[in-house]
Motif scaffolding. Structure first.
Motif, PDB file in Angstrom:
ATOM      1  N   ASN A   1       0.829  -1.204   0.000  1.00 22.74           N
ATOM      2  CA  ASN A   1       0.000   0.000   0.000  1.00 22.74           C
ATOM      3  C   ASN A   1       0.865   1.256   0.000  1.00 22.74           C
ATOM      4  O   ASN A   1       1.881   1.327   0.688  1.00 22.74           O
ATOM      5  CB  ASN A   1      -0.917   0.000   1.218  1.00 22.74           C
ATOM      6  N   ASN A   2       0.418   2.240  -0.765  1.00 19.36           N
ATOM      7  CA  ASN A   2       1.140   3.522  -0.877  1.00 19.36           C
ATOM      8  C   ASN A   2       2.601   3.299  -1.276  1.00 19.36           C
ATOM      9  O   ASN A   2       3.517   3.932  -0.746  1.00 19.36           O
ATOM     10  CB  ASN A   2       1.075   4.300   0.441  1.00 19.36           C
ATOM     11  N   SER A   3       2.817   2.389  -2.193  1.00 22.82           N
ATOM     12  CA  SER A   3       4.170   2.083  -2.638  1.00 22.82           C
ATOM     13  C   SER A   3       4.193   1.991  -4.155  1.00 22.82           C
ATOM     14  O   SER A   3       3.151   2.043  -4.818  1.00 22.82           O
ATOM     15  CB  SER A   3       4.653   0.761  -2.033  1.00 22.82           C
ATOM     16  N   ASP A   4       5.380   1.847  -4.714  1.00 23.25           N
ATOM     17  CA  ASP A   4       5.489   1.681  -6.164  1.00 23.25           C
ATOM     18  C   ASP A   4       6.058   0.310  -6.471  1.00 23.25           C
ATOM     19  O   ASP A   4       6.594  -0.377  -5.591  1.00 23.25           O
ATOM     20  CB  ASP A   4       6.368   2.782  -6.775  1.00 23.25           C
ATOM     21  N   THR A   5       5.954  -0.091  -7.723  1.00 16.72           N
ATOM     22  CA  THR A   5       6.391  -1.425  -8.152  1.00 16.72           C
ATOM     23  C   THR A   5       7.811  -1.414  -8.697  1.00 16.72           C
ATOM     24  O   THR A   5       8.233  -2.376  -9.325  1.00 16.72           O
ATOM     25  CB  THR A   5       5.437  -1.971  -9.228  1.00 16.72           C
ATOM     26  N   GLY A   6       8.534  -0.319  -8.460  1.00 11.78           N
ATOM     27  CA  GLY A   6       9.884  -0.210  -8.984  1.00 11.78           C
ATOM     28  C   GLY A   6       9.915   0.681 -10.215  1.00 11.78           C
ATOM     29  O   GLY A   6       8.878   1.072 -10.757  1.00 11.78           O
ATOM     30  N   GLN A   7      11.111   0.988 -10.653  1.00 13.85           N
ATOM     31  CA  GLN A   7      11.269   1.862 -11.818  1.00 13.85           C
ATOM     32  C   GLN A   7      11.309   1.024 -13.098  1.00 13.85           C
ATOM     33  O   GLN A   7      12.235   0.241 -13.308  1.00 13.85           O
ATOM     34  CB  GLN A   7      12.551   2.689 -11.695  1.00 13.85           C
ATOM     35  N   PHE A   8      10.304   1.202 -13.924  1.00 13.88           N
ATOM     36  CA  PHE A   8      10.216   0.497 -15.204  1.00 13.88           C
ATOM     37  C   PHE A   8      10.677   1.413 -16.329  1.00 13.88           C
ATOM     38  O   PHE A   8      10.364   2.609 -16.345  1.00 13.88           O
ATOM     39  CB  PHE A   8       8.776   0.071 -15.489  1.00 13.88           C
ATOM     40  N   THR A   9      11.394   0.851 -17.272  1.00 12.08           N
ATOM     41  CA  THR A   9      11.673   1.515 -18.551  1.00 12.08           C
ATOM     42  C   THR A   9      11.144   0.597 -19.639  1.00 12.08           C
ATOM     43  O   THR A   9      11.587  -0.562 -19.753  1.00 12.08           O
ATOM     44  CB  THR A   9      13.174   1.768 -18.746  1.00 12.08           C
ATOM     45  N   ILE A  10      10.181   1.085 -20.420  1.00  9.54           N
ATOM     46  CA  ILE A  10       9.554   0.265 -21.452  1.00  9.54           C
ATOM     47  C   ILE A  10       9.646   0.977 -22.793  1.00  9.54           C
ATOM     48  O   ILE A  10       9.902   2.174 -22.878  1.00  9.54           O
ATOM     49  CB  ILE A  10       8.077  -0.038 -21.109  1.00  9.54           C
ATOM     50  N   PHE A  11       9.434   0.227 -23.862  1.00  7.25           N
ATOM     51  CA  PHE A  11       9.480   0.786 -25.214  1.00  7.25           C
ATOM     52  C   PHE A  11       8.153   1.462 -25.549  1.00  7.25           C
ATOM     53  O   PHE A  11       7.079   0.958 -25.200  1.00  7.25           O
ATOM     54  CB  PHE A  11       9.782  -0.308 -26.235  1.00  7.25           C
ATOM     55  N   THR A  12       8.233   2.592 -26.236  1.00  9.78           N
ATOM     56  CA  THR A  12       7.029   3.336 -26.622  1.00  9.78           C
ATOM     57  C   THR A  12       6.397   2.790 -27.886  1.00  9.78           C
ATOM     58  O   THR A  12       5.234   3.082 -28.167  1.00  9.78           O
ATOM     59  CB  THR A  12       7.355   4.816 -26.841  1.00  9.78           C
ATOM     60  N   GLY A  13       7.155   2.031 -28.690  1.00 13.73           N
ATOM     61  CA  GLY A  13       6.628   1.517 -29.948  1.00 13.73           C
ATOM     62  C   GLY A  13       6.758   2.480 -31.109  1.00 13.73           C
ATOM     63  O   GLY A  13       6.287   2.192 -32.207  1.00 13.73           O
ATOM     64  N   ARG A  14       7.395   3.604 -30.907  1.00 11.68           N
ATOM     65  CA  ARG A  14       7.486   4.600 -31.972  1.00 11.68           C
ATOM     66  C   ARG A  14       8.282   4.075 -33.172  1.00 11.68           C
ATOM     67  O   ARG A  14       7.941   4.319 -34.321  1.00 11.68           O
ATOM     68  CB  ARG A  14       8.121   5.889 -31.448  1.00 11.68           C
ATOM     69  N   ASP A  15       9.359   3.331 -32.898  1.00 13.64           N
ATOM     70  CA  ASP A  15      10.168   2.811 -34.007  1.00 13.64           C
ATOM     71  C   ASP A  15       9.732   1.422 -34.442  1.00 13.64           C
ATOM     72  O   ASP A  15       9.966   1.010 -35.570  1.00 13.64           O
ATOM     73  CB  ASP A  15      11.652   2.784 -33.608  1.00 13.64           C
ATOM     74  N   ASP A  16       9.090   0.674 -33.537  1.00 11.93           N
ATOM     75  CA  ASP A  16       8.645  -0.687 -33.844  1.00 11.93           C
ATOM     76  C   ASP A  16       7.442  -0.991 -32.968  1.00 11.93           C
ATOM     77  O   ASP A  16       7.582  -1.182 -31.759  1.00 11.93           O
ATOM     78  CB  ASP A  16       9.773  -1.687 -33.583  1.00 11.93           C
ATOM     79  N   ILE A  17       6.255  -1.054 -33.571  1.00 10.67           N
ATOM     80  CA  ILE A  17       5.026  -1.213 -32.792  1.00 10.67           C
ATOM     81  C   ILE A  17       4.984  -2.576 -32.108  1.00 10.67           C
ATOM     82  O   ILE A  17       4.288  -2.746 -31.100  1.00 10.67           O
ATOM     83  CB  ILE A  17       3.787  -1.027 -33.691  1.00 10.67           C
TER      84      ILE A  17
END
Length: 490
Positions: free
Chosen positions: A211-227
């Motif tokens: 509760n009131n916490s985060d799941t960690g720092q995610f870096t994900i692809f936006t799909g701009r270059d490859d959907i």
């Protein structure tokens, strides 16, 4: 005049052919245009207002339903008898998720942290947070298993410590205390003299760190270059692989963050995702097609091999040391506490696990997990993720709190995180994914049918005009008149 009409008929024939060709072209071009729009709107971009809002704030209602396994015979369990369990719940919490610290990068990725908060929903629950239940005391029974290989004198000291702080083998607490934490002298002692041993530095509860916490720092692809890469995880907390498990394959961070997937899924596609709570990547497989209020969907479920042990499924050897199939040993990411994850009621697990306790009755409808997803967009329409938390407990000599407890995989709670798209968002989906394609399909085949009908009618009219201009009666063939000789006069 007939010649002019013939030209008009020929013109209609040409127009009909063009109309039919237009319909055929629309069949191919129309779907191409739709797919292009799906790609454009699926990219994680603040300019894509609806899809970006769905990704950032998850506006649909999402709930966590918690079920406790209340132990009916704790005294008898200490004497060596089999635990008798009574399922209590659900205790339902509305889950609020919001992504913050969103940063876009030049390599077509985006970094964020997702914060989660839980709010109790009495009207949806089968009880109140003030309900009292009895479950195993993880601080005692978990620690006993962790310390069983220490010298006997050390185990006696640990047992004496438990007695000093009046900690017994079982906890009888309110649902609210077990969920979000309770005051414990032992917890304060451990946090002061053995910092880092417990997952939480405050009150001790099963979900206190959620509760009131985060799941960690995610870096994900936006799909701009490859959907086909959209939503896929590039790194988590700066890591591109884990170090919890024994093999590189098990330590891989695969798939998405578990909320959306790339578009254009097929029945051969799978749904891989990384779960920080389970400390591993998981993968769901296609089960069947379906629909939700007219919107087509694919249902994906957990394969039987998801929590299989290394003996039954070799790729899972890296998650060992294993016990029976159907159990995931998460001690390596839970301070070495003997905690196992499974499906609720040991669904899809080794049947021998059902013999450890009384009161379990697994079935797929109530205990299987699934995701219903729209294959063209990769957006989940209906989600139900169900998992169970179990404690491995046994008698440990020197720690008298364990009594004569039989070696048992003890279910403590199971929970379901569920949500489905409804309201204005579902209406928008229905319009864009059902109504508009139906109109487009009707227009395509309407053009083809009308064009063919125009060609046929124009051809018939022109044929009649050609016959009329040649002097033939319309509608039948001309026949020569018969010559009848005149009768001779008498």
């Amino acid at each position: 005049m007939a010649v002019d009409k013939s030209k008009v008929a020929l013109g209609f024939m040409v127009a009909g052919v063009l109309m039919a060709l237009s319909g055929v072209i629309l069949i191919f071009v129309g779907w191409a245009v739709m797919n292009e729009q799906i790609v454009k709107n699926t990219v994680i971009d603040p300019k894509n207002e609806m899809s970006y809002t769905m990704w950032k704030d998850i506006p649909v209602p999402f709930y966590m339903s918690v079920y406790f396994f209340n132990i009916l015979n704790p005294k008898e369990v200490l004497k060596g008898e089999k635990p008798m369990l009574e399922q209590r719940g659900p205790y339902v919490y509305r889950k609020q998720c919001q992504k913050e610290n969103i940063t876009f990068h030049s390599n077509n990725t985006v970094t964020y942290r997702e914060y989660r908060r839980y709010f109790f929903e009495p009207s949806m629950s089968a009880g109140n947070e003030s309900d009292v239940v009895t479950i195993p005391n993880m601080l005692v029974l978990g620690a006993a298993v962790m310390m069983e290989n220490l010298p006997f004198a050390m185990r006696l000291m640990i047992s004496a410590t438990f007695k000093t702080f009046k900690e017994g083998p079982f906890l009888t607490k309110t649902v609210g205390e077990l969920m979000w934490g309770y005051d414990s002298g032992l917890v304060d002692f451990l946090n002061k003299y053995l910092p880092g041993m417990l997952p939480s530095s405050g009150k001790f509860g099963l979900f206190s760190e959620f509760n009131n916490s985060d799941t960690g720092q995610f870096t994900i692809f936006t799909g701009r270059d490859d959907i086909h890469k959209v939503h896929k995880v590039d790194s988590w907390n700066g890591l591109t692989k884990l170090d919890y498990w024994r093999t590189p394959q098990c330590n891989m961070i695969n798939g998405t963050a578990g909320q959306m997937w790339p578009p254009f899924l097929t029945q051969r596609s799978t749904l891989p995702f990384y779960s920080p709570d389970a400390c591993r990547s998981m993968e769901l497989v296609y089960q069947r097609p379906g629909s939700m209020k007219g919107i087509p969907l694919y249902r994906y479920v957990a394969p039987k091999t998801l929590f299989a042990n290394g003996s039954d499924y070799a790729p899972n050897e890296g998650f060992c040391p294993c016990r029976q199939s159907g159990l995931l040993n998460v001690s390596s990411c839970r301070q070495n506490s003997p905690v196992f994850i499974s499906h609720p009621h040991f669904f899809n697990a080794d049947p021998v696990l059902l013999d450890f306790v009384h009161g379990l009755s697994p079935n797929e409808d109530q205990h299987g997990l699934f995701i219903d997803i729209h294959p063209q967009t990769g957006v989940p329409l209906n989600v139900s993720i169900r998992l169970q938390l179990n404690l491995y407990m046994k008698r440990v000599s020197g720690i008298t709190e364990t009594g004569k407890i039989p070696e048992t995989i003890m279910p403590m709670i199971w929970f379901e995180e569920s949500g489905y798209i409804d309201g204005p968002i579902l209406d928008t989906f229905h319009t864009n994914l059902v109504v508009l394609p139906a109109i487009m399909e009707g227009t395509q085949y309407g053009f083809i049918a009308l064009g063919l009908a125009t060609v046929i009618v124009a051809a018939l009219v022109r044929r009649r005009l050609d016959k009329a201009s040649s002097g033939e009666p319309a509608g039948r063939l001309a026949t020569p008149e018969k010559c009848v000789p005149a009768k001779p006069e008498k």
